[in-house]
Design a protein around this motif. Structure first.
Motif, PDB file in Angstrom:
ATOM      1  N   ASP A  60       8.528 -28.544  24.476  1.00 19.95           N
ATOM      2  CA  ASP A  60       9.803 -29.221  24.764  1.00 19.95           C
ATOM      3  C   ASP A  60       9.798 -30.645  24.219  1.00 19.95           C
ATOM      4  N   GLY A  61       8.654 -31.331  24.353  1.00 22.75           N
ATOM      5  CA  GLY A  61       8.550 -32.690  23.834  1.00 22.75           C
ATOM      6  C   GLY A  61       8.693 -32.730  22.329  1.00 22.75           C
ATOM      7  N   LEU A  62       8.064 -31.814  21.627  1.00 22.32           N
ATOM      8  CA  LEU A  62       8.180 -31.782  20.171  1.00 22.32           C
ATOM      9  C   LEU A  62       9.604 -31.421  19.736  1.00 22.32           C
ATOM     10  N   ALA A  63      10.262 -30.546  20.466  1.00 21.32           N
ATOM     11  CA  ALA A  63      11.666 -30.227  20.171  1.00 21.32           C
ATOM     12  C   ALA A  63      12.540 -31.466  20.356  1.00 21.32           C
ATOM     13  N   ALA A  64      12.249 -32.256  21.386  1.00 18.63           N
ATOM     14  CA  ALA A  64      12.997 -33.498  21.616  1.00 18.63           C
ATOM     15  C   ALA A  64      12.725 -34.500  20.491  1.00 18.63           C
ATOM     16  N   LEU A  65      11.484 -34.547  20.010  1.00 22.89           N
ATOM     17  CA  LEU A  65      11.152 -35.416  18.888  1.00 22.89           C
ATOM     18  C   LEU A  65      11.943 -35.014  17.654  1.00 22.89           C
ATOM     19  N   LEU A  66      11.995 -33.725  17.363  1.00 20.94           N
ATOM     20  CA  LEU A  66      12.769 -33.241  16.210  1.00 20.94           C
ATOM     21  C   LEU A  66      14.229 -33.641  16.360  1.00 20.94           C
ATOM     22  N   LYS A  67      14.783 -33.505  17.532  1.00 23.70           N
ATOM     23  CA  LYS A  67      16.181 -33.880  17.761  1.00 23.70           C
ATOM     24  C   LYS A  67      16.378 -35.387  17.557  1.00 23.70           C
ATOM     25  N   THR A  68      15.431 -36.185  18.022  1.00 22.85           N
ATOM     26  CA  THR A  68      15.536 -37.640  17.877  1.00 22.85           C
ATOM     27  C   THR A  68      15.510 -38.052  16.418  1.00 22.85           C
ATOM     28  N   ARG A  86       2.274 -46.291  32.957  1.00 19.66           N
ATOM     29  CA  ARG A  86       2.835 -45.723  34.187  1.00 19.66           C
ATOM     30  C   ARG A  86       4.195 -45.159  33.799  1.00 19.66           C
ATOM     31  N   LEU A  87       4.275 -43.842  33.781  1.00 16.97           N
ATOM     32  CA  LEU A  87       5.491 -43.152  33.366  1.00 16.97           C
ATOM     33  C   LEU A  87       6.290 -42.742  34.590  1.00 16.97           C
ATOM     34  N   THR A  88       7.589 -42.793  34.463  1.00 13.59           N
ATOM     35  CA  THR A  88       8.472 -42.264  35.494  1.00 13.59           C
ATOM     36  C   THR A  88       9.295 -41.167  34.842  1.00 13.59           C
ATOM     37  N   TRP A 121      11.643 -41.252  22.511  1.00 10.13           N
ATOM     38  CA  TRP A 121      11.852 -39.926  21.914  1.00 10.13           C
ATOM     39  C   TRP A 121      11.745 -38.767  22.897  1.00 10.13           C
ATOM     40  N   LEU A 122      11.333 -39.041  24.121  1.00  5.08           N
ATOM     41  CA  LEU A 122      11.124 -37.980  25.104  1.00  5.08           C
ATOM     42  C   LEU A 122      12.086 -38.193  26.275  1.00  5.08           C
ATOM     43  N   PRO A 123      13.215 -37.477  26.292  1.00  6.10           N
ATOM     44  CA  PRO A 123      14.257 -37.760  27.285  1.00  6.10           C
ATOM     45  C   PRO A 123      13.831 -37.551  28.737  1.00  6.10           C
ATOM     46  N   TYR A 124      12.830 -36.703  28.996  1.00  5.65           N
ATOM     47  CA  TYR A 124      12.430 -36.504  30.388  1.00  5.65           C
ATOM     48  C   TYR A 124      11.451 -37.570  30.875  1.00  5.65           C
ATOM     49  N   ILE A 125      11.132 -38.560  30.027  1.00 10.20           N
ATOM     50  CA  ILE A 125      10.359 -39.734  30.442  1.00 10.20           C
ATOM     51  C   ILE A 125      11.180 -40.981  30.096  1.00 10.20           C
TER      52      ILE A 125
END
Length: 139
Positions: free
Chosen positions: A128-136, A47-49, A30-34
């Motif tokens: 930004d993460g919550l906005a990405a969640l809403l979009k997902t 371990r996140l990239t 749900w988080l496009p930048y991860i």
């Protein structure tokens, strides 16, 4: 110590939202930048990239499926903070079984930057993460 919180109402039931975000390794869902999350130590370390190839290592500190919440600490990251502890929660909205309030909060000690700068950095990440969640969930 600095702190910040972002929250957003999501038009899905709390159980549905938690099903998507409640796994400690689920950020790429749900988080496009991860785009990458690799679990180790029995699922207690991730371990996140990020999309730029940067690595963030986080350790699960608390997990409560019943209240839809988990907390984690950063062990390694390119952020100007120490003592970082964050919590992600999914709340029910009274009288609205089809709506969830997702809250992402953190406390940390800025290193080499002001409290305000560090708070703005993480508030932006959370929002930004919550906005990405809403979009997902709206897709």
């Amino acid at each position: 110590m600095a702190t910040t919180t972002a929250s957003l109402d999501i038009p899905q039931s709390p159980d549905r939202v938690w099903q998507l975000i409640g796994g400690f390794g689920s950020l790429p869902d749900w988080l496009p930048y991860i785009p990458e999350s690799e679990l180790s130590e029995g699922g207690r370390v991730r371990r996140l990239t990020n999309q730029d190839g940067g690595v963030i290592v986080e350790r699960l500190q608390a997990f409560d499926h019943d209240v839809r919440s988990y907390s984690y600490a950063i062990e390694q990251a390119p952020f100007p903070v120490a003592g970082y502890l964050s919590t992600l929660r999914v709340h029910a909205v009274p009288g609205r079984p089809d709506v969830s309030r997702v809250e992402w909060s953190g406390t940390f000690t800025p290193v080499g930057v002001s409290d305000t700068d560090a708070e703005e950095l993480f508030h932006g990440i959370y929002a930004d993460g919550l906005a990405a969640l809403l979009k997902t969930v709206s897709a």
